[in-house]
Design a protein around this motif. Structure first.
Motif, PDB file in Angstrom:
ATOM      1  N   ILE A  91       0.842  -1.190   0.000  1.00 34.56           N
ATOM      2  CA  ILE A  91       0.000   0.000   0.000  1.00 34.56           C
ATOM      3  C   ILE A  91       0.880   1.244   0.000  1.00 34.56           C
ATOM      4  CG2 ILE A  91      -0.212   0.432   2.490  1.00 34.56           C
ATOM      5  CD1 ILE A  91      -3.270   0.700   2.009  1.00 34.56           C
ATOM      6  N   SER A  92       0.347   2.355  -0.516  1.00 36.47           N
ATOM      7  CA  SER A  92       1.112   3.606  -0.545  1.00 36.47           C
ATOM      8  C   SER A  92       0.150   4.781  -0.615  1.00 36.47           C
ATOM      9  CB  SER A  92       2.050   3.658  -1.754  1.00 36.47           C
ATOM     10  OG  SER A  92       1.294   3.737  -2.960  1.00 36.47           O
ATOM     11  N   ILE A  93       0.655   5.951  -0.275  1.00 33.56           N
ATOM     12  CA  ILE A  93      -0.146   7.176  -0.384  1.00 33.56           C
ATOM     13  C   ILE A  93      -0.570   7.401  -1.825  1.00 33.56           C
ATOM     14  CG2 ILE A  93      -0.016   9.694  -0.226  1.00 33.56           C
ATOM     15  CD1 ILE A  93       1.738   9.325   2.266  1.00 33.56           C
ATOM     16  N   ASP A  94       0.354   7.220  -2.754  1.00 35.72           N
ATOM     17  CA  ASP A  94       0.032   7.443  -4.168  1.00 35.72           C
ATOM     18  C   ASP A  94      -1.078   6.515  -4.631  1.00 35.72           C
ATOM     19  OD1 ASP A  94       1.917   9.430  -4.351  1.00 35.72           O
ATOM     20  OD2 ASP A  94       3.474   8.151  -5.238  1.00 35.72           O
ATOM     21  N   ALA A  95      -1.022   5.250  -4.206  1.00 36.24           N
ATOM     22  CA  ALA A  95      -2.041   4.293  -4.640  1.00 36.24           C
ATOM     23  C   ALA A  95      -3.424   4.687  -4.128  1.00 36.24           C
ATOM     24  CB  ALA A  95      -1.679   2.893  -4.144  1.00 36.24           C
ATOM     25  N   ILE A  96      -3.512   5.163  -2.903  1.00 36.17           N
ATOM     26  CA  ILE A  96      -4.806   5.570  -2.349  1.00 36.17           C
ATOM     27  C   ILE A  96      -5.307   6.828  -3.057  1.00 36.17           C
ATOM     28  CG2 ILE A  96      -6.022   6.288  -0.255  1.00 36.17           C
ATOM     29  CD1 ILE A  96      -5.156   3.351  -0.287  1.00 36.17           C
ATOM     30  N   PHE A 124      -1.298  13.866  18.559  1.00 35.69           N
ATOM     31  CA  PHE A 124      -1.709  13.916  17.155  1.00 35.69           C
ATOM     32  C   PHE A 124      -0.534  14.252  16.236  1.00 35.69           C
ATOM     33  CE2 PHE A 124      -6.164  15.342  18.660  1.00 35.69           C
ATOM     34  CZ  PHE A 124      -6.565  14.026  18.798  1.00 35.69           C
ATOM     35  N   LYS A 125       0.372  15.081  16.719  1.00 38.40           N
ATOM     36  CA  LYS A 125       1.485  15.532  15.871  1.00 38.40           C
ATOM     37  C   LYS A 125       2.666  14.578  15.882  1.00 38.40           C
ATOM     38  CE  LYS A 125       4.302  19.553  14.736  1.00 38.40           C
ATOM     39  NZ  LYS A 125       4.527  21.004  14.968  1.00 38.40           N
ATOM     40  N   TYR A 126       2.913  13.922  17.034  1.00 34.09           N
ATOM     41  CA  TYR A 126       4.170  13.203  17.192  1.00 34.09           C
ATOM     42  C   TYR A 126       4.066  11.685  17.322  1.00 34.09           C
ATOM     43  CZ  TYR A 126       5.918  17.914  18.252  1.00 34.09           C
ATOM     44  OH  TYR A 126       6.238  19.238  18.186  1.00 34.09           O
ATOM     45  N   VAL A 127       2.881  11.146  17.626  1.00 31.03           N
ATOM     46  CA  VAL A 127       2.804   9.720  17.962  1.00 31.03           C
ATOM     47  C   VAL A 127       2.459   8.869  16.748  1.00 31.03           C
ATOM     48  CG1 VAL A 127       1.607   7.967  19.327  1.00 31.03           C
ATOM     49  CG2 VAL A 127       2.253  10.142  20.380  1.00 31.03           C
ATOM     50  N   MET A 166       8.961   7.992  15.185  1.00 32.06           N
ATOM     51  CA  MET A 166       8.666   9.214  15.931  1.00 32.06           C
ATOM     52  C   MET A 166       9.859  10.165  15.960  1.00 32.06           C
ATOM     53  SD  MET A 166       6.319   7.654  19.030  1.00 32.06           S
ATOM     54  CE  MET A 166       6.563   9.086  20.086  1.00 32.06           C
ATOM     55  N   LYS A 167       9.576  11.460  15.902  1.00 33.87           N
ATOM     56  CA  LYS A 167      10.614  12.493  15.969  1.00 33.87           C
ATOM     57  C   LYS A 167      11.192  12.587  17.373  1.00 33.87           C
ATOM     58  CE  LYS A 167      11.303  17.458  15.111  1.00 33.87           C
ATOM     59  NZ  LYS A 167      10.657  18.722  14.660  1.00 33.87           N
ATOM     60  N   PRO A 212       2.511  13.082   3.224  1.00 35.58           N
ATOM     61  CA  PRO A 212       3.792  12.351   3.352  1.00 35.58           C
ATOM     62  C   PRO A 212       4.712  12.933   4.410  1.00 35.58           C
ATOM     63  CG  PRO A 212       3.726  13.618   1.313  1.00 35.58           C
ATOM     64  CD  PRO A 212       2.346  13.672   1.887  1.00 35.58           C
ATOM     65  N   ASN A 213       4.480  14.175   4.838  1.00 32.57           N
ATOM     66  CA  ASN A 213       5.324  14.808   5.841  1.00 32.57           C
ATOM     67  C   ASN A 213       4.828  14.601   7.272  1.00 32.57           C
ATOM     68  OD1 ASN A 213       7.133  16.000   3.902  1.00 32.57           O
ATOM     69  ND2 ASN A 213       5.526  17.496   3.443  1.00 32.57           N
ATOM     70  N   HIS A 214       3.655  13.978   7.406  1.00 28.58           N
ATOM     71  CA  HIS A 214       3.106  13.734   8.743  1.00 28.58           C
ATOM     72  C   HIS A 214       3.789  12.524   9.362  1.00 28.58           C
ATOM     73  CE1 HIS A 214       0.224  12.869  11.964  1.00 28.58           C
ATOM     74  NE2 HIS A 214      -0.270  14.087  11.779  1.00 28.58           N
ATOM     75  N   VAL A 215       4.002  12.564  10.685  1.00 28.80           N
ATOM     76  CA  VAL A 215       4.685  11.455  11.351  1.00 28.80           C
ATOM     77  C   VAL A 215       3.920  10.148  11.194  1.00 28.80           C
ATOM     78  CG1 VAL A 215       3.612  11.857  13.606  1.00 28.80           C
ATOM     79  CG2 VAL A 215       5.878  10.802  13.489  1.00 28.80           C
ATOM     80  N   ASN A 216       2.589  10.241  11.100  1.00 28.91           N
ATOM     81  CA  ASN A 216       1.758   9.033  10.946  1.00 28.91           C
ATOM     82  C   ASN A 216       1.342   8.827   9.488  1.00 28.91           C
ATOM     83  OD1 ASN A 216       0.535   6.772  12.310  1.00 28.91           O
ATOM     84  ND2 ASN A 216      -1.457   7.723  11.936  1.00 28.91           N
TER      85      ASN A 216
END
Length: 537
Positions: free
Chosen positions: A94-99, A310-313, A319-320, A403-407
């Motif tokens: 699975i991938s972001i592009d495919a969705i 929401f931002k980091y987990v 995880m950053k 794609p830049n989100h941690v999750n």
């Protein structure tokens, strides 16, 4: 007894706290609780009872979980707390592009795209292999019997089932969802309260899992059926994805709150959110529970912890910031300083410097289990594998397509996960398992349970019966209709956007079992907002 095990009940309640000596099972459905107790009486331990109860819940409470669920557990045995993460990974292909190419700008709720590898069967097998006394066949037999012989639908279950059917019949019209309707609405409607519901396919699947130690689900005939149905309907899940899955033993994380250690499963779960909020709140002195100042500070701390979550987990290796950084005293102090007399709109900080079911079990050998499993959003993805009764979860819905989100969605990745079991200890002694289920209510319920117990000395049933609040977003806070109205008004005066909810089902469903360290006596509380029950002896 500890003060919080015998405190007078200050709230209108449907029952008093339950006391027992030899064993206890607390969960949201009486038949499942009794099944766990029967296993204890047959010579099983708390781990066996937890597996039996969990398997039964896939049958007698399918509105919250199923064989296609994920699961997490905290197990106290032989003087040590063990963590089990049985959440599944996304399909490797699975991938972001495919969705996005399939026409979606965010992860769908239903269908095959949000389906990740189900982890619940692997959790049952791992718990049984590591700590169980009885065979998996013996432990799963009560669930098999209920699936094949049927059971009468309980009141809250009937309500949730009807609600799900009404939603699904409008939204799930594609052929891929036909098996869900055939399995869960065989008469063209949701089963009514008191009506007997059976699922022979469910029974056969549970028997296969029991006979093979869950191997059939991940590397056998059940895996073949799951993968084939995925391939036939444009899903990404494959036999290889299932075969590579393994439940993982993990080291639990904790914070010390007023002399008690509060334990959670580490990320990818959101338990760290509850711990961070408690870490913030331990810097305040709370003199009374029913106080505007108490509720205001609880809500503000919860907001600050949630936006960080929401931002980091996500899965920990992605995880950053580490759990240690997010739970450091220095970072808690920085976040605490943001809390004023006015409601804030929360923003994530910088820590660089610093549909679910729940059950709790205990036995007379000292073993205790805190266990959660869930399909998510009730029945999950709406996908049922034909001929098996396996309702597939939709945990992948929480992945981000940024794609830049941690999750961010990626192949073979565990998503941010809402289901979190909790456990309380003091020094080297276990106090016991606890939790509240319900999406983002999980950590909020954990915070309220811990503070009701430790700060305000409430017994387990009083702790669960107390009116609840739930932060939603920004400054919006939902309150149960039983919440003190004068405090609700004063919270509104502080800038909170207060919403009073007449329906209590959105405020979670919890269970608690505490063990008195001096006498070994067990005291439990069960949820009055559902068909909750405690079976004990």
């Amino acid at each position: 007894m500890n003060s919080f095990t015998n405190q007078t009940h200050p709230y209108p309640a449907t029952r008093n706290a339950t006391y027992a000596k030899n064993g206890m099972v607390a969960t949201s459905q009486p038949l499942a609780a009794q099944a766990g107790l029967d296993i204890l009486k047959k010579g099983g331990n708390a781990i066996d009872a937890a597996i039996a109860t969990a398997a039964c819940l896939t049958v007698v409470e399918p509105t919250g979980n199923g064989i296609g669920s994920d699961a997490f557990a905290l197990v106290w045995t032989k003087g040590k707390l063990h963590g089990l993460n049985a959440s599944g990974r996304s399909p490797k292909n699975i991938s972001i592009d495919a969705i996005k190419e399939a026409g979606h700008d965010k992860m769908p709720t239903y269908g095959w795209f949000p389906v990740t590898v189900p982890g619940a069967p692997s959790a049952w097998a791992a718990l049984s292999n590591e700590f169980g006394k009885l065979s998996l066949q013996e432990v799963l037999q009560p669930a098999i019997d209920y699936a094949s012989e049927g059971f009468p639908v309980s009141p809250t279950l009937g309500k949730l089932w009807k609600k799900a059917y009404q939603k699904f019949k409008v939204n799930l019209t594609d052929k891929v969802f036909e098996s869900w309707f055939q399995t869960f609405t065989p008469n063209g409607r949701a089963p009514r309260v008191g009506e007997i519901w059976t699922s022979p396919d469910h029974a056969k699947t549970l028997q296969s899992i029991a006979d093979t130690g869950a191997e059939s689900f991940y590397r056998g005939d059940l895996a073949e059926k799951i993968a084939a149905y995925s391939q036939e309907n444009g899903g990404f899940l494959t036999k290889e994805d299932l075969a590579e899955h393994k439940a993982e033993w993990v080291k639990p994380i904790k914070v010390n709150y007023r002399g008690y250690d509060v334990w959670e499963i580490p990320p990818n779960g959101q338990g760290i959110v509850a711990l961070q909020a408690l870490n913030i709140l331990r810097g305040f002195d709370f003199k009374e529970k029913e106080s505007t100042d108490t509720y205001h500070k609880q809500i503000e701390a919860m907001k600050l912890a949630f936006v960080d979550g929401f931002k980091y987990v996500t899965e920990e290796q992605h995880m950053k910031y580490t759990s240690k950084q997010m739970l450091s005293d220095a970072y808690a102090e920085k976040r605490r300083a943001l809390i004023t007399e006015e409601a804030l709109t929360p923003e994530a900080g910088d820590p660089s410097d610093s549909g679910t079911v729940y059950l709790a079990t205990a036995d007379n050998e000292g073993n205790m289990v805190s266990f959660k499993q869930s399909n998510y959003m009730g029945f999950g993805s709406g996908i049922v594998i034909p001929g098996t009764g396996i309702a597939m979860q939709n945990r992948g819905h929480d992945f981000s397509l940024d794609p830049n989100h941690v999750n961010a969605l990626d192949g073979g990745k565990r998503t941010f996960h809402t289901i979190i079991p909790g456990f309380l200890t003091k020094g080297e002694e276990p106090i016991g398992p606890f939790s509240v289920m319900g999406g983002l209510m999980h950590p909020q319920g954990h915070l309220q349970i811990v503070m009701n117990t430790i700060d305000f000395g409430l017994n387990p049933q009083a702790t669960l019966d107390a009116p609840r609040w739930r932060w939603d977003k920004d400054k919006t806070v939902e309150l149960e209709h039983r919440f003190p109205h004068h405090i609700a008004q004063e919270l509104a005066d502080k800038g909170h956007d207060i919403k009073i909810q007449l329906d209590s089902t959105g405020f979670g469903r919890g269970q608690i079992i505490w063990r008195d360290p001096d006498t070994g006596v067990l005291v439990g509380g069960t949820e009055s907002r559902t068909d909750g029950a405690i079976a004990s002896w």
